[in-house]
Design a protein around this motif. Sequence first.
Motif, PDB file in Angstrom:
ATOM      1  N   ILE A  32      28.484   2.915   3.956  1.00  0.00           N
ATOM      2  CA  ILE A  32      29.907   3.251   3.990  1.00  0.00           C
ATOM      3  C   ILE A  32      30.720   2.064   4.483  1.00  0.00           C
ATOM      4  O   ILE A  32      31.764   1.723   3.902  1.00  0.00           O
ATOM      5  N   ALA A  33      30.253   1.406   5.547  1.00  0.00           N
ATOM      6  CA  ALA A  33      30.981   0.258   6.089  1.00  0.00           C
ATOM      7  C   ALA A  33      31.039  -0.882   5.084  1.00  0.00           C
ATOM      8  O   ALA A  33      32.075  -1.533   4.923  1.00  0.00           O
ATOM      9  N   ALA A  34      29.933  -1.138   4.394  1.00  0.00           N
ATOM     10  CA  ALA A  34      29.905  -2.219   3.407  1.00  0.00           C
ATOM     11  C   ALA A  34      30.894  -1.950   2.275  1.00  0.00           C
ATOM     12  O   ALA A  34      31.602  -2.860   1.813  1.00  0.00           O
ATOM     13  N   THR A  35      30.965  -0.709   1.835  1.00  0.00           N
ATOM     14  CA  THR A  35      31.911  -0.343   0.773  1.00  0.00           C
ATOM     15  C   THR A  35      33.344  -0.480   1.266  1.00  0.00           C
ATOM     16  O   THR A  35      34.219  -0.993   0.552  1.00  0.00           O
ATOM     17  N   ALA A  36      33.603  -0.038   2.491  1.00  0.00           N
ATOM     18  CA  ALA A  36      34.938  -0.151   3.071  1.00  0.00           C
ATOM     19  C   ALA A  36      35.364  -1.609   3.195  1.00  0.00           C
ATOM     20  O   ALA A  36      36.523  -1.953   2.933  1.00  0.00           O
ATOM     21  N   ILE A  37      34.445  -2.469   3.569  1.00  0.00           N
ATOM     22  CA  ILE A  37      34.755  -3.899   3.704  1.00  0.00           C
ATOM     23  C   ILE A  37      35.118  -4.487   2.346  1.00  0.00           C
ATOM     24  O   ILE A  37      36.072  -5.271   2.233  1.00  0.00           O
ATOM     25  N   ARG A  38      34.388  -4.124   1.300  1.00  0.00           N
ATOM     26  CA  ARG A  38      34.714  -4.629  -0.033  1.00  0.00           C
ATOM     27  C   ARG A  38      36.118  -4.202  -0.454  1.00  0.00           C
ATOM     28  O   ARG A  38      36.886  -4.998  -1.013  1.00  0.00           O
ATOM     29  N   LEU A  39      36.461  -2.943  -0.180  1.00  0.00           N
ATOM     30  CA  LEU A  39      37.794  -2.458  -0.542  1.00  0.00           C
ATOM     31  C   LEU A  39      38.874  -3.150   0.281  1.00  0.00           C
ATOM     32  O   LEU A  39      39.941  -3.510  -0.241  1.00  0.00           O
ATOM     33  N   ALA A  40      38.623  -3.334   1.564  1.00  0.00           N
ATOM     34  CA  ALA A  40      39.610  -3.993   2.424  1.00  0.00           C
ATOM     35  C   ALA A  40      39.776  -5.455   2.035  1.00  0.00           C
ATOM     36  O   ALA A  40      40.888  -6.001   2.090  1.00  0.00           O
ATOM     37  N   ASP A  41      38.694  -6.113   1.645  1.00  0.00           N
ATOM     38  CA  ASP A  41      38.789  -7.501   1.184  1.00  0.00           C
ATOM     39  C   ASP A  41      39.679  -7.595  -0.049  1.00  0.00           C
ATOM     40  O   ASP A  41      40.438  -8.556  -0.214  1.00  0.00           O
ATOM     41  N   ALA A  42      39.584  -6.613  -0.911  1.00  0.00           N
ATOM     42  CA  ALA A  42      40.338  -6.646  -2.166  1.00  0.00           C
ATOM     43  C   ALA A  42      41.771  -6.158  -2.013  1.00  0.00           C
ATOM     44  O   ALA A  42      42.679  -6.692  -2.661  1.00  0.00           O
ATOM     45  N   HIS A  43      41.991  -5.173  -1.140  1.00  0.00           N
ATOM     46  CA  HIS A  43      43.302  -4.518  -1.107  1.00  0.00           C
ATOM     47  C   HIS A  43      43.941  -4.479   0.275  1.00  0.00           C
ATOM     48  O   HIS A  43      45.056  -3.959   0.403  1.00  0.00           O
ATOM     49  N   GLY A  44      43.277  -4.997   1.290  1.00  0.00           N
ATOM     50  CA  GLY A  44      43.827  -4.943   2.636  1.00  0.00           C
ATOM     51  C   GLY A  44      43.623  -3.579   3.264  1.00  0.00           C
ATOM     52  O   GLY A  44      43.179  -2.619   2.610  1.00  0.00           O
ATOM     53  N   LEU A  45      43.957  -3.474   4.548  1.00  0.00           N
ATOM     54  CA  LEU A  45      43.764  -2.216   5.258  1.00  0.00           C
ATOM     55  C   LEU A  45      44.685  -1.121   4.731  1.00  0.00           C
ATOM     56  O   LEU A  45      44.349   0.064   4.790  1.00  0.00           O
ATOM     57  N   ASP A  46      45.858  -1.511   4.231  1.00  0.00           N
ATOM     58  CA  ASP A  46      46.786  -0.508   3.706  1.00  0.00           C
ATOM     59  C   ASP A  46      46.213   0.196   2.476  1.00  0.00           C
ATOM     60  O   ASP A  46      46.602   1.326   2.161  1.00  0.00           O
ATOM     61  N   GLY A  47      45.314  -0.485   1.788  1.00  0.00           N
ATOM     62  CA  GLY A  47      44.711   0.102   0.594  1.00  0.00           C
ATOM     63  C   GLY A  47      43.400   0.800   0.862  1.00  0.00           C
ATOM     64  O   GLY A  47      42.679   1.146  -0.075  1.00  0.00           O
ATOM     65  N   LEU A  48      43.091   1.012   2.142  1.00  0.00           N
ATOM     66  CA  LEU A  48      41.807   1.605   2.518  1.00  0.00           C
ATOM     67  C   LEU A  48      41.998   3.068   2.926  1.00  0.00           C
ATOM     68  O   LEU A  48      42.880   3.387   3.707  1.00  0.00           O
ATOM     69  N   SER A  49      41.180   3.930   2.397  1.00  0.00           N
ATOM     70  CA  SER A  49      41.222   5.337   2.783  1.00  0.00           C
ATOM     71  C   SER A  49      39.846   5.951   2.565  1.00  0.00           C
ATOM     72  O   SER A  49      39.029   5.433   1.788  1.00  0.00           O
ATOM     73  N   ILE A  50      39.603   7.047   3.268  1.00  0.00           N
ATOM     74  CA  ILE A  50      38.336   7.766   3.104  1.00  0.00           C
ATOM     75  C   ILE A  50      38.165   8.205   1.655  1.00  0.00           C
ATOM     76  O   ILE A  50      37.079   8.116   1.065  1.00  0.00           O
ATOM     77  N   ARG A  51      39.254   8.669   1.048  1.00  0.00           N
ATOM     78  CA  ARG A  51      39.185   9.147  -0.337  1.00  0.00           C
ATOM     79  C   ARG A  51      38.768   8.015  -1.288  1.00  0.00           C
ATOM     80  O   ARG A  51      37.937   8.228  -2.184  1.00  0.00           O
ATOM     81  N   LYS A  52      39.344   6.809  -1.088  1.00  0.00           N
ATOM     82  CA  LYS A  52      39.006   5.693  -1.970  1.00  0.00           C
ATOM     83  C   LYS A  52      37.562   5.246  -1.768  1.00  0.00           C
ATOM     84  O   LYS A  52      36.875   4.873  -2.728  1.00  0.00           O
TER      85      LYS A  52
END
Length: 238
Positions: A32-52
């Motif tokens: 879960i953390a690895a996936t969240a990091i990939r999303l945050a790298d691409a979209h920033g923290l504002d683009g991060l959510s549990i749903r995504k």
Amino acid sequence: MDTPYGSASLPVWERPEPQPRAAPVPLSREKIAATAIRLADAHGLDGLSIRKIAKELGVGPMRLYDYVINRSELLDLMVDVIYARIGEAGKHPEWRATVLAISHATRAAALDHEWFSDLLGGRPHLGPHALAVGESTAAALSQAPAVRNLDDLQRALGVLNAFLIGAIRREITERRTARTTGTDEAGWQASLGPYLTRMLETGRYPTVARLVVDGAHLNAEETFDHNLITVLDGITST
């Protein structure tokens, strides 16, 4: 768990992983953390959510809540993954080399994961890897010549952390600004060149004029390294 602050659940690092479930997609906090990091790298923290994150993993959002209670815990896990990387800088026989290595590793991690800079300077990071980096840094600084007691160590840590947070955030902010505006710092300065020249020629800003005309124009890495060494020199002085 009962604490002096009332009833609270165990921190995410101390709670055991949920029992494996018969499901098409196996999960873990690490995944879960690895996936969240990939999303945050691409979209920033504002683009991060549990749903995504759940969508990226191919599971329903509710499954993630078995592993993390809320977004804050998710960020804690993500941050500690970054500290694991910083911790790879390792310890060195000489205190100064250890602090330099950790500081440069922190900057490098923030440049690779810009969202990390947004989480510096807020609440303390207390994951196991963050604590390990904190221990290495504090133990190294405790060996500095001018650090004679606990008060000196606290001040030295405060100075170092204030520099790291300020320098890293400034560099990341400049990178973001360059991306969003399409103009880097040199281009921005060039666009304001005629105006700045007129203002400096008034003679009202002689010190600023010296800095602009005669000052060394170092790149970000050179500036970081030079200023870090200056901070450590100040800590070393008796």
